[in-house]
Design a protein around this motif. Structure first.
Motif, PDB file in Angstrom:
ATOM      1  N   MET A   1       0.841  -1.169   0.000  1.00  0.00           N
ATOM      2  CA  MET A   1       0.000   0.000   0.000  1.00  0.00           C
ATOM      3  C   MET A   1       0.885   1.230   0.000  1.00  0.00           C
ATOM      4  O   MET A   1       1.857   1.307   0.714  1.00  0.00           O
ATOM      5  CB  MET A   1      -0.903  -0.026   1.219  1.00  0.00           C
ATOM      6  N   THR A   2       0.520   2.199  -0.777  1.00  0.00           N
ATOM      7  CA  THR A   2       1.237   3.458  -0.861  1.00  0.00           C
ATOM      8  C   THR A   2       0.711   4.395   0.215  1.00  0.00           C
ATOM      9  O   THR A   2      -0.481   4.458   0.451  1.00  0.00           O
ATOM     10  CB  THR A   2       1.009   4.094  -2.245  1.00  0.00           C
ATOM     11  N   LEU A  21      -1.490   3.418  -8.777  1.00  0.00           N
ATOM     12  CA  LEU A  21      -2.384   3.000  -7.695  1.00  0.00           C
ATOM     13  C   LEU A  21      -3.370   1.949  -8.174  1.00  0.00           C
ATOM     14  O   LEU A  21      -3.726   1.043  -7.420  1.00  0.00           O
ATOM     15  CB  LEU A  21      -3.119   4.211  -7.120  1.00  0.00           C
ATOM     16  N   TYR A  22      -3.807   2.042  -9.432  1.00  0.00           N
ATOM     17  CA  TYR A  22      -4.691   1.004  -9.977  1.00  0.00           C
ATOM     18  C   TYR A  22      -3.984  -0.355  -9.964  1.00  0.00           C
ATOM     19  O   TYR A  22      -4.583  -1.366  -9.605  1.00  0.00           O
ATOM     20  CB  TYR A  22      -5.167   1.343 -11.402  1.00  0.00           C
ATOM     21  N   ARG A  23      -2.713  -0.383 -10.351  1.00  0.00           N
ATOM     22  CA  ARG A  23      -1.965  -1.650 -10.341  1.00  0.00           C
ATOM     23  C   ARG A  23      -1.868  -2.216  -8.921  1.00  0.00           C
ATOM     24  O   ARG A  23      -1.964  -3.424  -8.722  1.00  0.00           O
ATOM     25  CB  ARG A  23      -0.588  -1.465 -10.970  1.00  0.00           C
ATOM     26  N   GLU A  24      -1.709  -1.346  -7.938  1.00  0.00           N
ATOM     27  CA  GLU A  24      -1.693  -1.779  -6.533  1.00  0.00           C
ATOM     28  C   GLU A  24      -3.068  -2.301  -6.126  1.00  0.00           C
ATOM     29  O   GLU A  24      -3.180  -3.319  -5.436  1.00  0.00           O
ATOM     30  CB  GLU A  24      -1.266  -0.608  -5.642  1.00  0.00           C
ATOM     31  N   LEU A  25      -4.122  -1.624  -6.551  1.00  0.00           N
ATOM     32  CA  LEU A  25      -5.487  -2.079  -6.276  1.00  0.00           C
ATOM     33  C   LEU A  25      -5.728  -3.447  -6.906  1.00  0.00           C
ATOM     34  O   LEU A  25      -6.325  -4.324  -6.275  1.00  0.00           O
ATOM     35  CB  LEU A  25      -6.501  -1.062  -6.799  1.00  0.00           C
ATOM     36  N   ARG A  27      -3.577  -5.798  -7.477  1.00  0.00           N
ATOM     37  CA  ARG A  27      -2.922  -6.815  -6.632  1.00  0.00           C
ATOM     38  C   ARG A  27      -3.749  -7.100  -5.377  1.00  0.00           C
ATOM     39  O   ARG A  27      -3.918  -8.254  -4.977  1.00  0.00           O
ATOM     40  CB  ARG A  27      -1.510  -6.374  -6.250  1.00  0.00           C
ATOM     41  N   GLY A  28      -4.250  -6.063  -4.743  1.00  0.00           N
ATOM     42  CA  GLY A  28      -5.053  -6.242  -3.543  1.00  0.00           C
ATOM     43  C   GLY A  28      -6.353  -6.972  -3.807  1.00  0.00           C
ATOM     44  O   GLY A  28      -6.754  -7.849  -3.036  1.00  0.00           O
ATOM     45  N   LEU A 131      -9.336   2.793  -4.042  1.00  0.00           N
ATOM     46  CA  LEU A 131      -8.107   3.279  -4.643  1.00  0.00           C
ATOM     47  C   LEU A 131      -7.376   4.183  -3.645  1.00  0.00           C
ATOM     48  O   LEU A 131      -6.189   4.032  -3.406  1.00  0.00           O
ATOM     49  CB  LEU A 131      -8.428   4.026  -5.934  1.00  0.00           C
ATOM     50  N   ALA A 147      -5.342   1.113  -1.823  1.00  0.00           N
ATOM     51  CA  ALA A 147      -4.083   1.197  -2.565  1.00  0.00           C
ATOM     52  C   ALA A 147      -3.208   2.321  -2.031  1.00  0.00           C
ATOM     53  O   ALA A 147      -1.990   2.234  -2.096  1.00  0.00           O
ATOM     54  CB  ALA A 147      -4.355   1.396  -4.058  1.00  0.00           C
TER      55      ALA A 147
END
Length: 175
Positions: A1-2, A21-25, A27-28, A131, A147
């Motif tokens: 998470m950022t 942040l979408y790419r992190e979302l 993954r989550g 997000l 994210a």
């Protein structure tokens, strides 16, 4: 998470990379999803996220879209939003539902969304992925996944934007 809190360079402007942040979302959400999880995006930014996640995760069917308009506690002041109507293309009863939103702030939109969702049935489980969590909660609501967490002044708003090519960005405005 950022964790992006406070202003970055440029005279106090908050710079967030919505695509990162979408790419992190993504993954989550992969970690939160089961074979029978149904995605439901809150109009409009959350619906955009649900649509793209549904495709990127190769999930069957279509994601749901849910509007908070009819259950808002400020309905008399705001009226019906032009964002769209609730469309849940699956059976809500006993469903495992992952609600998606672009920016979680006070929690009031999510409260309205939960009322709307339960008008359609009784899910087995409801979780929330966002997000950006900007804090400032007025209700006891927390995401299962965020994210990023950012700090904004109360007079600022943060909204997800989507280009005609489907690329995400953020719009930060002074109220």
């Amino acid at each position: 998470m950022t964790n992006a809190s406070g202003p970055s360079h440029g005279g106090g402007a908050l710079l967030l990379d919505a695509e990162a942040l979408y790419r992190e979302l993504l993954r989550g959400v992969q970690q939160l999803c089961h074979a029978d999880t149904r995605l439901v995006g809150i109009t409009s930014g959350g619906a955009w996220l649900a649509e793209r996640l549904q495709a990127d995760l190769a999930l069957p069917g279509r994601p749901g879209v849910i509007s908070s308009s009819m259950h808002r506690d400020d309905f008399a002041k705001r009226g019906l939003a032009s964002g769209g109507q609730t469309q849940l293309p699956f059976e809500v009863n006993s469903a495992d539902i992952l609600v998606l939103d672009d920016v979680l702030y006070t929690g009031r939109t999510l409260r309205a969304v939960m009322n709307e969702l339960f008008d359609f049935g009784r899910p087995a489980q409801v979780r929330l992925a966002v997000l950006v969590d900007r804090g400032g909660r007025q209700l006891p609501v927390q995401p299962d996944f965020a994210a990023a967490r950012v700090t904004l002044a109360a007079h600022q708003s943060l909204a997800l934007a989507r280009s005609t090519e489907g690329v995400f960005s953020f719009d930060v405005q002074e109220a």
